[in-house]
Enzyme design. Structure first.
Site, PDB file in Angstrom:
ATOM      1  N   HIS A 154       0.842  -1.190   0.000  1.00  0.00           N
ATOM      2  CA  HIS A 154       0.000   0.000   0.000  1.00  0.00           C
ATOM      3  C   HIS A 154       0.882   1.247   0.000  1.00  0.00           C
ATOM      4  O   HIS A 154       1.864   1.326   0.736  1.00  0.00           O
ATOM      5  CB  HIS A 154      -0.929   0.004   1.215  1.00  0.00           C
ATOM      6  N   ARG A 554      -5.417 -10.833  -5.235  1.00  0.00           N
ATOM      7  CA  ARG A 554      -6.638 -10.093  -4.892  1.00  0.00           C
ATOM      8  C   ARG A 554      -7.193  -9.442  -6.144  1.00  0.00           C
ATOM      9  O   ARG A 554      -6.456  -8.847  -6.930  1.00  0.00           O
ATOM     10  CB  ARG A 554      -6.369  -9.027  -3.826  1.00  0.00           C
ATOM     11  N   GLU A 675     -16.093  -5.028   2.904  1.00  0.00           N
ATOM     12  CA  GLU A 675     -15.465  -3.732   3.143  1.00  0.00           C
ATOM     13  C   GLU A 675     -16.457  -2.632   3.517  1.00  0.00           C
ATOM     14  O   GLU A 675     -16.233  -1.893   4.470  1.00  0.00           O
ATOM     15  CB  GLU A 675     -14.685  -3.304   1.900  1.00  0.00           C
ATOM     16  N   ASP A 716     -12.060   1.045   3.760  1.00  0.00           N
ATOM     17  CA  ASP A 716     -13.239   1.504   3.031  1.00  0.00           C
ATOM     18  C   ASP A 716     -14.456   1.645   3.927  1.00  0.00           C
ATOM     19  O   ASP A 716     -15.307   2.505   3.695  1.00  0.00           O
ATOM     20  CB  ASP A 716     -13.533   0.554   1.863  1.00  0.00           C
ATOM     21  N   ARG A 754      -6.040  -4.233   8.097  1.00  0.00           N
ATOM     22  CA  ARG A 754      -5.815  -3.017   8.869  1.00  0.00           C
ATOM     23  C   ARG A 754      -4.796  -2.126   8.179  1.00  0.00           C
ATOM     24  O   ARG A 754      -3.764  -2.593   7.702  1.00  0.00           O
ATOM     25  CB  ARG A 754      -5.305  -3.359  10.276  1.00  0.00           C
ATOM     26  N   ARG A 887      -9.510   6.226  -3.226  1.00  0.00           N
ATOM     27  CA  ARG A 887      -9.029   5.192  -2.315  1.00  0.00           C
ATOM     28  C   ARG A 887      -8.865   5.769  -0.905  1.00  0.00           C
ATOM     29  O   ARG A 887      -8.652   6.958  -0.722  1.00  0.00           O
ATOM     30  CB  ARG A 887      -7.700   4.624  -2.815  1.00  0.00           C
TER      31      ARG A 887
END
Length: 1052
Positions: A154, A554, A675, A716, A754, A887
């Site tokens: 990320h 994913r 989410e 999210d 997380r 995002r």
């Protein structure tokens, strides 16, 4: 100022911390004096003093004077030239980074100096036994524990890797400076080293000039393993084993490892078109290559250590067999190359080209230290890479690098410039004349080397009774080298015809000879040797396996639906996307029960659909030996899971048919990720629906050991409904999922997505695990560690050991002594009421106020964050400009920069106020004291409120926001004050962070550097929005973003 470690509530010695900060600050001043001159240094010091004065006045309650000083500071900053602004931003940014290094160092120092560290294995095991847990129960719980930490790419790691390494070197120097036996000369050399490091940092560009690729991100993750986790894991497992032996009488079994590692780097394609099926395959092979390389390094050290002759009969026979095989192999090779001696074949190839010099993360004054690898850091193989004159001990074949036409006789390599030349090279390698010529070149290149190589390595023993461990481990090393070479060929798409017995495919194959050596040493009375480096290597193999970190895949659920839509349309079955849920379930279940492939080989589909099909094909080729879970983001129905199961089954059938044998490994676990608030509320129903289907339930029992994995997303859900509502919905969703699995007798593992910041579900690991619903952590847990948290928690071995212990002990307590559920139904009702008010307040501002989106863009640097080049994926899932498709990371990142940290608290104050005004204040105080979940939620919000700064947020509004929208900013600041008020009412604290004096002190120590960077950012944004093509201004802005991230100790 940090929520990056779990020790934030523990006091650190501020005297030694201040001493280190002063040392580093003075050295930076000296460097800046030389680099930028006296005049600028005077301005820098004046800026710092003004900021410090304003801060002191605010703490003393003299608000009016503080505001005047801050206006003076802002005025002086606004008059700075661009060059001065750039230098000031850089200087203060480096000050904050150096303070962060000192802080991390002191946490590690405290851990070393405490006789019994809280939350350590020794501490927690002792407490559990004292509280009535039997030694056997404790032993079983630890041995059966399954925790997986999943590292993700990320985009929240703001620092370049180059600077991260330099920061690590400074941390090592501070560690060295703590030694009491240093002479005056040693200390002078240490100071010189520090000056060199700081000078190097100042002269290094802070900014990434290009976006990283997914492979770059994966390499960064593998570097964390190499630089830290590789050393930390054996140390951590020894702590666990020693504590177990102390409190239960039995050590941890040698191949038992409570914690393993996974990765999303190179597998997370959700909204990231740069992650393709080829990237996933390359990253998986790269991870295997790195594992082999690390094992080869360990093998050399182990062979040197195990020089003894005494061994078991089994090991002696194995050593004898190995020698016989090598002698027969030598005889076969002599027929074509007399100069290739056996000793040559056994010597490891010369080091590959160095990407990072050996001990690059160590200061020069510690080069005498004997810890760490004696090898240079290895560059990963790529399409333009060839090893030089490899002598791996492998049978020379047409695929040996020494016979490849791209390798010249002098050892230099000629890279293929395109696919054609690569193909030509491969075809040439099978040409008979070329082979003869290459053999000649190879033989000529060895003339004169044979006798020299004998000097480097003595002739190997001829009898199995002499150094049998070295013979066996030498054979293991040769096989590892062949395994690594095979992976290089696969990565370069070159022909590879190794026989299965020539290389290692599974960790069991590698463990077999190592365990034989271990048992032999124990049987001969040399257990003390067995428990040293050999035991550490066995534990590494048990933990990291053949891939270091299994790669998760994913993808968004809609992409699977589009793929099935294309397939059913091609087969004239109608449009899958237009069917209702029941028809989809019927179709998917029927096809899953069938034995024929669904997708015809001749199918023609769009590129997006083809990419999905190619991904499933790669998953079938690699299997569960290399890959972990297949995570479905935005999952909302049972058909989302069954669609992936069907596509996976179809790909495995196709690949198995082509191979003529079963696919490697088993099927991947399919994990729905819930989410949004809506999807979280339906999570339990989806799992019940799935488990009610006979095929699916039998599949879980047969192929996944009766284990269902479910992922819950924090980011999210927080952006969707606000932090408080997200926390409560996540709690209820976990309860519901656990209940659903219990109804069908299925075990459940919850996977927590997380983030690093509290706005995305971050915070101390221990606190988070202890506040989960009872029954949701039954010895198993998966959790992501993202972006800058990876470096913060696992960047140094001693920090990593601490974090691994915390995971182990927190999961153990949650399993054996689960937290209490709400005592009364009234508590749940109050939580529901707070959540409803909070969500309504949050959404009315963020999604329903027509001015909010424009205010967000004006008041924050959100639009400019894309220039940071910190991640390979886009900042939006779709091209829409609204908050919905933004995002969660840039959403939180932007508000963190302005110090308003709005996503972490908006709505909370309204919810607490609404319930308190109805007369439930005492009820909330009781809930806070007695319910861990509620206490954790309030404490985290209080922590983040302590990092918010209203005057700074107001300054952004006054300079950057249009007059017609400033009222919205004013209302939000009033909302923040109300939130602070009611959080303190509930917690019973008089001021924020009252229960965390260390955090408050750290916050205050950073403000003289952090506040001016914020003011500078405001000024630069103002100028840049009038001149948006000014690249120097943009660079200055990005440096302020780096500096604020360093001061806040997190980003998004």
């Amino acid at each position: 100022m940090t929520d990056t470690t779990d020790d934030i509530a523990e006091e650190i010695s501020f005297q030694v911390f201040d001493d280190d900060c002063k040392l580093l600050g003075n050295l930076l001043n000296d460097v800046l004096q030389r680099e930028v001159g006296n005049e600028f240094m005077e301005k820098l010091e004046r800026t710092r003093i003004l900021a410090q004065s304003a801060n002191n006045m605010r703490m003393a309650g003299v608000e009016d004077m503080a505001e005047l000083v801050e206006k003076q500071l802002a005025s002086e900053i606004s008059k700075m030239t661009l060059e001065e602004a750039l230098s000031l931003a850089r200087a203060f940014s480096h000050y904050l980074n150096l303070m962060g290094i000192a802080e991390t160092h002191h946490r590690a120092r405290k851990q070393r100096n405490l006789a019994l560290l809280s939350r350590s294995c020794d501490d927690v095991f002792d407490n559990l036994v004292q509280s009535g847990v039997s030694p056997n129960e404790l032993y079983e719980a630890v041995c059966k524990q399954e925790v997986e930490i999943v590292l993700t790419a990320h985009p929240t790691q703001i620092n370049r890797r180059t600077l991260q390494y330099k920061h690590i070197r400074i941390a090592h120097l501070l560690d060295y400076n703590d030694r009491s036996d240093l002479s005056q000369e040693d200390r002078e050399m240490l100071i010189e080293d520090l000056v060199r490091e700081i000078t190097s940092i100042w002269q290094t560009d802070e900014l990434r000039r290009h976006k990283p690729t997914p492979v770059d991100e994966a390499r960064a993750g593998l570097n964390i393993v190499e630089q830290s986790l590789w050393k930390a894991v054996p140390h951590y497992l020894r702590r666990v084993s020693n504590a177990l032996k102390k409190h239960t009488g039995k050590p941890l079994p040698l191949i038992c490892t409570p914690i393993k590692f996974g990765s999303w780097m190179g597998g997370d394609r959700d909204g990231n078109p740069n992650v393709t099926s080829k990237v996933t395959k390359d990253v998986s092979l790269l991870s295997r290559w790195m594992a082999m390389d690390l094992y080869i390094r360990e093998m050399d050290s182990l062979r040197f250590e195990l020089s003894m002759n005494r061994c078991s009969d089994r090991l002696s026979r194995l050593a004898h067999d190995i020698l016989e095989q090598e002698n027969s192999s030598e005889d076969r090779h002599e027929s074509w190359n007399q100069s290739s001696t056996k000793s040559q074949l056994k010597i490891q190839a010369s080091s590959l080209p160095s990407q990072l010099p050996h001990r690059a993360d160590q200061p020069s004054c510690t080069e005498c230290s004997d810890d760490g690898s004696q090898y240079p850091r290895i560059e990963f193989p790529g399409t333009d890479f060839k090893p030089l004159n490899r002598q791996d001990g492998q049978t020379c074949s047409y695929h040996d690098s020494s016979l490849n036409p791209r390798i010249l006789s002098n050892g230099s390599s000629v890279a293929s410039s395109n696919g054609k030349s690569a193909a030509a090279s491969r075809s040439a390698s099978f040409n008979g004349n070329q082979v003869v010529a290459q053999r000649k070149l190879y033989a000529e290149s060895q003339i004169g080397r044979s006798s020299f190589q004998k000097l480097l390595e003595p002739r190997p023993p001829q009898q199995s009774g002499i150094a049998p461990y070295r013979i066996v481990l030498g054979n293991v090393k040769e096989k590892l080298v062949r395994t690594r070479r095979r992976l290089e060929l696969l990565l370069e798409d070159l022909p590879c015809e190794y026989e299965p017995w020539d290389y290692y495919e599974t960790s069991d194959q590698l463990l077999e000879p190592l365990l034989l050596c271990y048992e032999s040493l124990h049987s001969c009375g040399s257990g003390v040797l067995a428990e040293g480096r050999l035991a550490d290597l066995i534990r590494r193999v048990a933990t990291f396996g053949m891939v270091l970190m299994k790669l998760d895949l994913r993808q968004e659920s809609a992409r699977h639906a589009e793929t099935l839509d294309a397939i059913t349309n091609y087969l004239d079955m109608g449009a899958y996307s237009e069917w209702d849920e029941e028809k989809k379930l019927e179709f998917l279940t029927r096809e899953l029960k069938g034995k024929r492939p669904l997708v015809p080989q001749s199918i023609k589909v769009l590129s997006d659909v083809k990419e999905v099909l190619d991904t499933f094909r790669v998953a079938a080729e690699l299997g569960s030996d290399s890959l972990g879970a297949y995570v479905i983001s935005m999952a909302s129905n049972a058909t989302d899971v069954l669609a992936v199961e069907l596509l996976q089954k179809d790909a495995r059938l196709a690949v198995s048919g082509e191979l003529g044998r079963p696919c490697p490994g088993g099927t991947l676990r399919v994990v729905p990720l819930f989410e949004t608030v809506k999807d979280l509320r339906g999570a339990g129903s989806v799992i019940r629906k799935l488990l009610s289907i006979d095929w699916y339930r039998e599949h879980i029992i047969k192929n996944h050991n009766g284990h269902q994995e479910v992922m819950v997303g924090y980011s999210d859900s927080g952006k969707d409904a606000g932090r408080f509502t997200a926390a409560w919905e996540l709690y209820k969703a976990q309860e519901d999922v656990v209940s659903a699995c219990n109804d069908y007798g299925i075990k459940v593992t919850l996977f927590h997505g997380r983030g690093g910041s509290i706005g995305r579900g971050g915070g101390p690991t221990y606190l988070a695990i202890q506040s989960q619903p009872p029954g949701s952590v039954m010895g198993t847990l998966r959790s992501t560690e993202q972006g800058e948290m990876v470096q913060a928690k696992f960047g140094l071995p001693q920090t990593a050991v601490r974090q691994l212990e915390i995971y182990t002990t927190a999961v153990l307590i949650a399993t054996l002594r689960p937290p209490q559920p709400p005592k009364e139904e009234k508590w749940r009702n109050l939580m529901e009421e707070i959540s409803n008010i909070s969500c309504q307040n949050y959404r009315s501002i963020v999604y329903e106020n027509p001015d909010f989106l424009a205010y967000f863009h004006e008041a924050t640097p959100q639009a400019e964050l894309g220039f940071l080049n910190i991640g390979s994926r886009p900042t939006r899932r779709k091209s829409s400009k609204g908050i919905g498709h933004l995002r969660a990371i840039p959403w939180v990142f932007a508000w963190t920069q302005t110090r308003f940290v709005l996503p972490a608290w908006l709505g909370v104050g309204a919810g607490l106020k609404g319930v308190c005004e109805k007369g439930h204040t005492e009820d909330l105080r009781a809930i806070y004291k007695e319910w861990p979940f509620f206490q954790c939620t309030i404490d985290l919000i209080e922590m983040v409120l302590g990092k918010a700064d209203i005057p700074i947020a107001k300054h952004y509004d006054e300079v950057l926001v249009s007059k017609e929208r400033r009222e919205l900013g004013s209302d939000l600041r009033k909302e923040l004050l109300a939130t602070e008020k009611f959080v303190l009412v509930v917690s019973g604290h008089e001021k924020l962070s009252e229960n965390n004096r260390s955090l408050r002190r750290l916050i205050e120590s950073r403000l003289p550097y952090l506040n001016p960077i914020n003011m500078l950012q405001v000024e630069i944004l103002k100028r840049l929005r009038c001149d948006d093509h000014n690249h120097k201004l943009r660079d200055a802005l990005l440096i302020t973003i780096n500096g604020i991230a360093a001061g806040m100790r997190n980003t998004g």
